[in-house]
Design a protein around this motif. Structure first.
Motif, PDB file in Angstrom:
ATOM      1  N   ALA A   1       0.848  -1.204   0.000  1.00  0.00           N
ATOM      2  CA  ALA A   1       0.000   0.000   0.000  1.00  0.00           C
ATOM      3  C   ALA A   1       0.879   1.249   0.000  1.00  0.00           C
ATOM      4  O   ALA A   1       0.589   2.231  -0.685  1.00  0.00           O
ATOM      5  CB  ALA A   1      -0.929  -0.007   1.218  1.00  0.00           C
ATOM      6  N   MET A   2       1.977   1.195   0.761  1.00  0.00           N
ATOM      7  CA  MET A   2       2.870   2.352   0.850  1.00  0.00           C
ATOM      8  C   MET A   2       3.544   2.649  -0.481  1.00  0.00           C
ATOM      9  O   MET A   2       3.717   3.819  -0.853  1.00  0.00           O
ATOM     10  CB  MET A   2       3.960   2.088   1.896  1.00  0.00           C
ATOM     11  N   ILE A   3       3.912   1.614  -1.210  1.00  0.00           N
ATOM     12  CA  ILE A   3       4.558   1.807  -2.514  1.00  0.00           C
ATOM     13  C   ILE A   3       3.598   2.545  -3.446  1.00  0.00           C
ATOM     14  O   ILE A   3       3.943   3.518  -4.109  1.00  0.00           O
ATOM     15  CB  ILE A   3       4.983   0.446  -3.115  1.00  0.00           C
ATOM     16  N   ARG A   4       2.359   2.089  -3.448  1.00  0.00           N
ATOM     17  CA  ARG A   4       1.327   2.700  -4.274  1.00  0.00           C
ATOM     18  C   ARG A   4       1.120   4.170  -3.880  1.00  0.00           C
ATOM     19  O   ARG A   4       1.020   5.059  -4.725  1.00  0.00           O
ATOM     20  CB  ARG A   4       0.048   1.901  -4.015  1.00  0.00           C
ATOM     21  N   ILE A   5       1.060   4.410  -2.581  1.00  0.00           N
ATOM     22  CA  ILE A   5       0.822   5.774  -2.083  1.00  0.00           C
ATOM     23  C   ILE A   5       1.999   6.685  -2.445  1.00  0.00           C
ATOM     24  O   ILE A   5       1.806   7.812  -2.907  1.00  0.00           O
ATOM     25  CB  ILE A   5       0.577   5.753  -0.549  1.00  0.00           C
ATOM     26  N   CYS A   6       3.213   6.200  -2.250  1.00  0.00           N
ATOM     27  CA  CYS A   6       4.384   7.043  -2.519  1.00  0.00           C
ATOM     28  C   CYS A   6       4.443   7.473  -3.980  1.00  0.00           C
ATOM     29  O   CYS A   6       4.870   8.578  -4.301  1.00  0.00           O
ATOM     30  CB  CYS A   6       5.667   6.321  -2.116  1.00  0.00           C
ATOM     31  N   LYS A   7       4.014   6.573  -4.877  1.00  0.00           N
ATOM     32  CA  LYS A   7       4.021   6.915  -6.301  1.00  0.00           C
ATOM     33  C   LYS A   7       3.135   8.134  -6.563  1.00  0.00           C
ATOM     34  O   LYS A   7       3.383   8.905  -7.476  1.00  0.00           O
ATOM     35  CB  LYS A   7       3.479   5.736  -7.126  1.00  0.00           C
ATOM     36  N   GLU A   8       2.062   8.256  -5.774  1.00  0.00           N
ATOM     37  CA  GLU A   8       1.097   9.325  -6.033  1.00  0.00           C
ATOM     38  C   GLU A   8       1.387  10.585  -5.221  1.00  0.00           C
ATOM     39  O   GLU A   8       0.971  11.672  -5.587  1.00  0.00           O
ATOM     40  CB  GLU A   8      -0.318   8.813  -5.730  1.00  0.00           C
ATOM     41  N   GLU A   9       2.118  10.408  -4.115  1.00  0.00           N
ATOM     42  CA  GLU A   9       2.294  11.506  -3.164  1.00  0.00           C
ATOM     43  C   GLU A   9       3.134  12.644  -3.732  1.00  0.00           C
ATOM     44  O   GLU A   9       2.965  13.804  -3.364  1.00  0.00           O
ATOM     45  CB  GLU A   9       2.940  10.958  -1.893  1.00  0.00           C
TER      46      GLU A   9
END
Lengths: 333, 102
Positions: free
Chosen positions: A166-174
């Protein structure tokens, strides 16, 4: 951070040598950097701590939509409005990635929502501050999302598989969020004196809450030490805060804005910026519910939950009716 | 008939596991889960939650309750047949350096 002062429920850090042999397999897997997956055996304290941490993080994403939503109808242009809506939609997405990661640990979505609405589980202190001007939207993207990235990039390597993913996905968007914030600040700082003053005012109000967001020093905290042992906390609050200050000061200089800290100075010996004392009384007051917007934030969430009840029920009833029709048609055929 | 008027706790929307195919030629890959009342809603929600940046060209949704998984505890026995057959890997066979295209 988005999850602040997470309690492990333990009074002291587990001593590997003191554990009975049957309980040593888990820490050995953590040490070997083997990811823990939902169906794997895990100590109850690890599971409970993760549920608390991921849940706080998810609630922060959801409540974090509210201060930004305040400016959707008053964004200065259609372009800014469309971008802000896309960002807010991302925050909802981030909350959902995290809720689904927490659900793999056996806690239901409704139970988590119930805990938030009952005030049993916190969300980040930062979202209890108001967004008074459009420049606050810039300051939030630049500072708050910047601080969030600082914390979330290490968490991409955390020991629990669904949380790390989930964090990998979030970091891509952040990074979109942080840049859109800085872009707003750049536009205001290049604008009229009144616009630049508005940007300075936003920095003055958001700087200390952003610095506090990392939480008090956890160098002596049993919970932080145990979470570090479990690799669900990768860097200490002070390390993250220092990185944030070091990264942000030159950005403020570029904007021509002054950081509201008289003690802020480059320390060539440490190779870091020194900064002034943090008002922890304010931090504790905000997390105990006495921030400027705590009450309003939860009231808005409760209203959304209550007002949406009939929609949730109707959708289930509609799905049941359609499923029954499909069954009837299949029988008739 | 019961005279109890208390409403029972509302059921949650079922949980769906979401699989996205990122581009033509690649397989669907699990990306996470979400709640939806039915399959059509699950596909729509998956589009909004998991493909906001063109991450996919195709979405599969499967009720989480319908997924059957191997048990982590049986891992050793389950995968044992592969462990003692190293000859299935090409590197098992040493080849002379002067022989090409093998």
């Amino acid at each position: 951070m988005y999850a602040q002062m997470v309690d492990t429920g333990l009074a002291k850090v587990e001593d590997l040598d003191a554990l009975p042999p049957a309980e040593r397999a888990f820490p050995a897997r953590i040490d070997a950097d083997v990811k823990i997956e939902p169906q794997d055996d895990m100590p109850e304290a690890y599971r409970r701590t993760l549920v608390r941490q991921i849940q706080q993080h998810a609630h922060s994403e959801i409540v974090g939509m509210l201060p930004e939503g305040n400016w959707v109808t008053r964004a200065p242009s259609l372009k800014r409005k469309a971008i802000l809506m896309a960002k807010i939609q991302d925050e909802a997405g981030h909350g959902l990635y995290l809720y689904s990661a927490a659900e793999t640990l056996g806690v239901s979505r409704d139970a988590m929502t119930g805990d938030l609405l009952a005030g049993k589980v916190k969300y980040s202190s930062i979202f209890n501050y108001p967004t008074l001007t459009w420049a606050d939207i810039g300051a939030i993207g630049w500072l708050v999302d910047g601080a969030a990235i600082m914390n979330q990039i290490p968490l991409c390597r955390c020991s629990y598989g669904p949380y790390a993913r989930a964090m990998i996905r979030i970091c891509k968007e952040e990074s979109f969020h942080q840049r859109q914030g800085f872009d707003i600040m750049m536009a205001m700082c290049a604008g009229t004196p009144a616009q630049k003053a508005m940007a300075q005012d936003a920095l003055d109000r958001w700087w200390w809450p952003s610095v506090m967001m990392f939480g008090p020093s956890d160098a002596q905290s049993v919970h932080s030490a145990q979470s570090a042992r479990w690799k669900i906390k990768l860097l200490s609050n002070d390390e993250l805060r220092q990185r944030f200050v070091d990264q942000t000061v030159p950005q403020a200089e570029y904007l021509g804005l002054r950081i509201p800290d008289a003690d802020l100075a480059w320390n060539p010996e440490r190779g870091h910026y020194d900064f002034g004392a943090i008002d922890w009384d304010e931090f504790y007051a905000v997390i105990k519910g006495h921030g400027p917007c705590n009450r309003e934030r939860i009231e808005v969430r409760r209203k959304a939950w209550d007002d949406g009840a009939w929609v949730r029920e109707a959708a289930l009833a509609h799905a049941a009716k359609r499923a029954a029709r499909t069954d009837d048609a299949a029988e008739a055929a | 008939m019961s005279t109890d008027t208390a409403t029972p706790p509302r059921a949650e929307w079922p949980l769906w596991e979401i699989f996205i195919r990122s581009q033509h030629g690649l397989a669907h890959k699990h990306v996470g889960s979400l709640h939806a009342a039915d399959a059509a809603m699950a596909v729509k929600n998956a589009r909004d939650v998991y493909t906001r940046r063109n991450e996919g060209v195709s979405i599969w949704v499967v009720r989480a309750a319908d997924i059957h998984a191997s048990a982590p505890g049986d891992k050793a026995a389950l995968f044992d047949p592969a462990n003692d057959k190293v000859y299935r890997h090409p590197t098992f066979f040493p080849m002379p350096d002067e022989v090409k295209h093998l």
